[in-house]
Motif scaffolding. Structure first.
Motif, mmCIF file in Angstrom:
data_model
loop_
_atom_site.group_PDB
_atom_site.id
_atom_site.type_symbol
_atom_site.label_atom_id
_atom_site.label_comp_id
_atom_site.label_asym_id
_atom_site.label_seq_id
_atom_site.Cartn_x
_atom_site.Cartn_y
_atom_site.Cartn_z
ATOM 1 N N ASP A 1 0.837 -1.207 0.000
ATOM 2 C CA ASP A 1 0.000 0.000 0.000
ATOM 3 C C ASP A 1 0.875 1.262 0.000
ATOM 4 O O ASP A 1 0.585 2.237 0.683
ATOM 5 N N TYR A 2 1.963 1.214 -0.783
ATOM 6 C CA TYR A 2 2.952 2.305 -0.770
ATOM 7 C C TYR A 2 2.379 3.636 -1.264
ATOM 8 O O TYR A 2 2.920 4.698 -0.974
ATOM 9 N N LYS A 3 1.265 3.609 -1.995
ATOM 10 C CA LYS A 3 0.671 4.849 -2.508
ATOM 11 C C LYS A 3 -0.115 5.616 -1.433
ATOM 12 O O LYS A 3 -0.362 6.813 -1.583
ATOM 13 N N ASN A 4 -0.481 4.932 -0.366
ATOM 14 C CA ASN A 4 -1.305 5.559 0.678
ATOM 15 C C ASN A 4 -0.437 6.370 1.639
ATOM 16 O O ASN A 4 -0.337 6.076 2.826
ATOM 17 N N THR A 5 0.210 7.404 1.106
ATOM 18 C CA THR A 5 1.183 8.159 1.911
ATOM 19 C C THR A 5 0.537 9.138 2.880
ATOM 20 O O THR A 5 1.244 9.831 3.614
ATOM 21 N N TYR B 1 8.266 4.409 5.073
ATOM 22 C CA TYR B 1 9.163 5.102 4.139
ATOM 23 C C TYR B 1 10.424 5.572 4.866
ATOM 24 O O TYR B 1 11.541 5.461 4.351
ATOM 25 N N ILE B 2 10.238 6.141 6.072
ATOM 26 C CA ILE B 2 11.378 6.648 6.836
ATOM 27 C C ILE B 2 12.311 5.499 7.224
ATOM 28 O O ILE B 2 13.541 5.625 7.156
ATOM 29 N N THR B 3 11.730 4.376 7.647
ATOM 30 C CA THR B 3 12.535 3.192 7.973
ATOM 31 C C THR B 3 13.322 2.732 6.757
ATOM 32 O O THR B 3 14.518 2.419 6.844
ATOM 33 N N LEU B 4 12.639 2.669 5.603
ATOM 34 C CA LEU B 4 13.300 2.232 4.369
ATOM 35 C C LEU B 4 14.460 3.174 4.010
ATOM 36 O O LEU B 4 15.532 2.721 3.598
ATOM 37 N N SER B 5 14.246 4.488 4.186
ATOM 38 C CA SER B 5 15.328 5.440 3.880
ATOM 39 C C SER B 5 16.527 5.205 4.793
ATOM 40 O O SER B 5 17.680 5.358 4.376
#
Length: 658
Positions: A12-16, A25-29
């Motif tokens: 559900d990456y579009k549900n920002t 997203y922050i964890t992934l960065s």
């Protein structure tokens, strides 16, 4: 770079707009930053050792320390996602800020270490040998750090992430530092001065200052700071867009970290509308703030103004609030309008009625014209006292007189043999007349002064019946002379219509009273065939034509439908993805299941009287919200629930999902 990997690793990456997705997203960065900084550390350490450059060697350990900032980003965002618990009722969102503060400490420590190493190099200089390999490594490092700055700065802007802001600033420092090393290394080949060490000294001061500034900003957030005017403006825009909130004061916002921002506001609301009406509107506004801003808003009601005093100046029709049944001066006003052939909207316990004297054919004709009502649809005559019935009907069954003592005044309409004194236009030419005695003292007092009144519901034909003056004004402003304000109707759906002309009573239109209520007087009670077979033509007012319909298309989810709430949620998302504005009509028990601000409650699933009272007003509210689709939860069809579903089915034009 982050967006590329997000498509692979974040569901559900579009549900920002979702705070939990933002934290992923922050964890992934942080994970990407950890990998890239380790690569840069190894490359620069090798280059620094080969060419003997203190600045490259220091920059390598700067990258090693950057792996710590990436670990802190991972730690902060992961712990921030932990749900609230007993010890932390507001969640763990501030871990992100704590991690940001630790990042600032690491940056300052790196600055201190770089300064120390550069100072030692100035005291004991050594000559660094720059070649193609070292230059390539430094250029590669600059490009990679620019990419890291870009995606971290982007996340900061998108999610207001102070953690990514710190990492972005640190990456930009690294770009400046590595560029300076590259420049000094090149110049050192032509001048006899240790620019390499001097560059390291300047860089160390810049790095330390960046960490210090970032620490100050983070501490400011942790200790509490004034919310931005932008957030305040967005909250107040939604609040002041409400139908009933006139103004506000004392807006407070408390930031407990991502996904847990609490706010409270004092809203000026009317003191002359029901608490249920105001509560429903406030609940809608709070849901809209949560949906759009992800802020949990609590609205405190300050009843400071009269809704009707302000609203009536906007309308052409006179709105009259009668404060006491003993105020004959006020009560005689609508009675005089009626006696001279005018139209007056009267309150009853069921719905508001559009009234004219029953024996004034010109006034009755106006009712049909104002409502755009077909002339073959008979009207109900309202009386003030049981004795009035003898001027309207004949051959009155003895049992009915007993029934009237129990159920009148109240939401029961009796169909009896008409007298010739009743005009054909009232009965649509039939040989029966529909009569009821409303349970509203002020309305009965008006009738006693004017005479019996013919009064269908005070709406345009086909629209939901009005249960408060505001809903009447939506349809009839400027079309009638006066509306008598009786507050919110207690029952909320039209009366039960029963034909007493046969051997056994026949229910023509279900309402508040049901079959069981009459079985003590008769051994059986019949139901009109049209209530069981949609192909049969109804005999009762309000049943023959499309009725009670909101402007939006409406679907009912049958009470017996398995997993009906899940089905409604799925269809809600489907319509939203099509760009539709969707209203949800459900019970108190399921309000929080639906992700839309346009949710109306029918009350508790256990309280059919409350469901009855709220049905039409909820449909009217959906009209005010201008929704495209209404998804409504069905009611169990027994007793009063049968009557409510009768109205709902007509509102939805029979569109039922089973």
């Amino acid at each position: 770079m982050v967006n590329f990997f997000a498509k692979i690793f974040i569901k559900d990456y579009k549900n920002t707009n979702n705070p939990n997705i933002q934290l992923k997203y922050i964890t992934l960065s942080g994970i990407i930053g950890l990998a890239l900084n380790l690569i840069l550390f190894i490359i620069k350490l090798t280059a620094g050792l080969i060419i003997g450059s203190v600045s490259i060697f220091s920059d390598a350990f700067n990258n090693l320390s950057d792996t710590l900032t990436s670990l802190l980003a991972i730690f902060g965002s992961t712990f921030s996602r932990r749900p609230a618990d007993k010890e932390h009722p507001f969640g763990h969102g501030r871990y992100e800020y704590i991690a940001s503060f630790l990042v600032s400490m690491v940056i300052m420590y790196v600055g201190y270490s770089l300064f120390k190493n550069a100072y030692e190099e100035i005291r004991n200089p050594s000559k660094a040998e720059f070649g193609l390999l070292s230059i390539s490594i430094l250029v590669f490092s600059i490009l990679l750090k620019l990419e890291m700055y870009k995606y971290n700065h982007d996340l900061y802007k998108r999610f207001d992430s102070v953690l990514n802001d710190g990492v972005a600033k640190d990456s930009l420092n690294d770009v400046v530092a590595t560029s300076a090393i590259l420049l000094c290394g090149f110049l050192n080949q032509f001048i006899d001065f240790n620019l390499d060490a001097l560059a390291g000294l300047v860089i160390s001061v810049l790095v330390f200052k960046t960490g210090l500034d970032f620490a100050k900003d983070t501490i400011s957030i942790l200790t509490g700071e004034e919310v931005s005017d932008d957030i305040k403006g967005k909250i107040t825009d939604i609040v002041l867009n409400s139908t009933y909130i006139k103004n506000y004061h004392d807006l407070n916002v408390h930031d407990y970290g991502r996904g847990k921002i609490l706010a409270s506001i004092h809203a000026e609301t009317p003191y002359d509308l029901s608490i249920l009406t105001i509560h429903d509107e406030i609940d809608r506004v709070e849901k809209e703030v949560m949906k759009k801003l992800h802020i949990e808003l609590v609205i405190h009601m300050d009843p400071t103004y009269s809704y009707y005093d302000e609203e009536k100046t906007k309308y052409k029709t006179e709105l009259l609030k009668i404060n006491s049944i003993n105020d004959l001066k006020q009560i005689s006003w609508p009675a005089e309008i009626l006696k001279r052939g005018g139209l007056v909207v009267i309150p009853t316990e069921t719905v508001y009625g559009l009234a004219a004297l029953y024996n004034n054919e010109n006034a009755i004709r106006k009712i049909f014209e104002v409502k755009n009502r077909p002339l073959d649809n008979p009207l109900i005559v309202h009386i003030a006292d049981f004795s009035d019935i003898y001027d309207l009907a004949e051959d009155i069954p003895e049992k009915f007189e007993q029934i009237a003592k129990e159920f009148w005044p109240g939401p029961l309409t009796a169909v009896l043999k008409r007298k010739s004194t009743v005009p054909d236009i009232v009965t649509a030419g039939g040989d029966t007349v529909a009569i009821r005695m409303p349970d509203n003292e002020i309305t009965r007092k008006i009738i006693s002064l004017s005479g019996p009144l013919a009064a269908p519901s005070a709406n345009l034909s086909g629209r939901p019946s009005p249960t408060n003056p505001k809903d009447v004004l939506m349809d009839l402003d400027g079309r009638v002379e006066m509306i008598v304000d009786g507050g919110i109707s207690r029952v909320g759906i039209e009366s039960t219509v029963v034909d007493f002309t046969g051997e056994f009573p026949t229910i023509l239109r279900p309402g508040f009273y049901t079959e069981d209520d009459f079985l003590k007087y008769y051994e059986k009670v019949l139901l009109d065939l049209s209530l069981k077979d949609k192909n049969q033509v109804p005999k009762s007012p309000g049943q023959k034509y499309k009725h009670y319909a909101p402007k939006a298309e409406m679907y009912i989810y049958d009470y017996n439908l398995e997993n009906r709430i899940d089905k409604m949620k799925k269809d809600l998302e489907s319509y939203k993805n099509q760009g539709k504005k969707v209203g949800i009509l459900t019970f108190n028990e399921y309000l929080r299941e639906f992700d839309t601000p346009y949710v109306k409650s029918l009350g508790s699933i256990k309280d059919t009287e409350e469901n009855s009272r709220k049905l039409f007003s909820s449909l009217r509210d959906f009209d005010r919200y201008n929704v495209d689709i209404i998804l409504a939860e069905g009611i169990k069809e027994e007793n009063l629930g049968f009557s409510i579903m009768n109205r709902m089915k007509k509102s939805a034009a029979g569109k039922i999902i089973k």
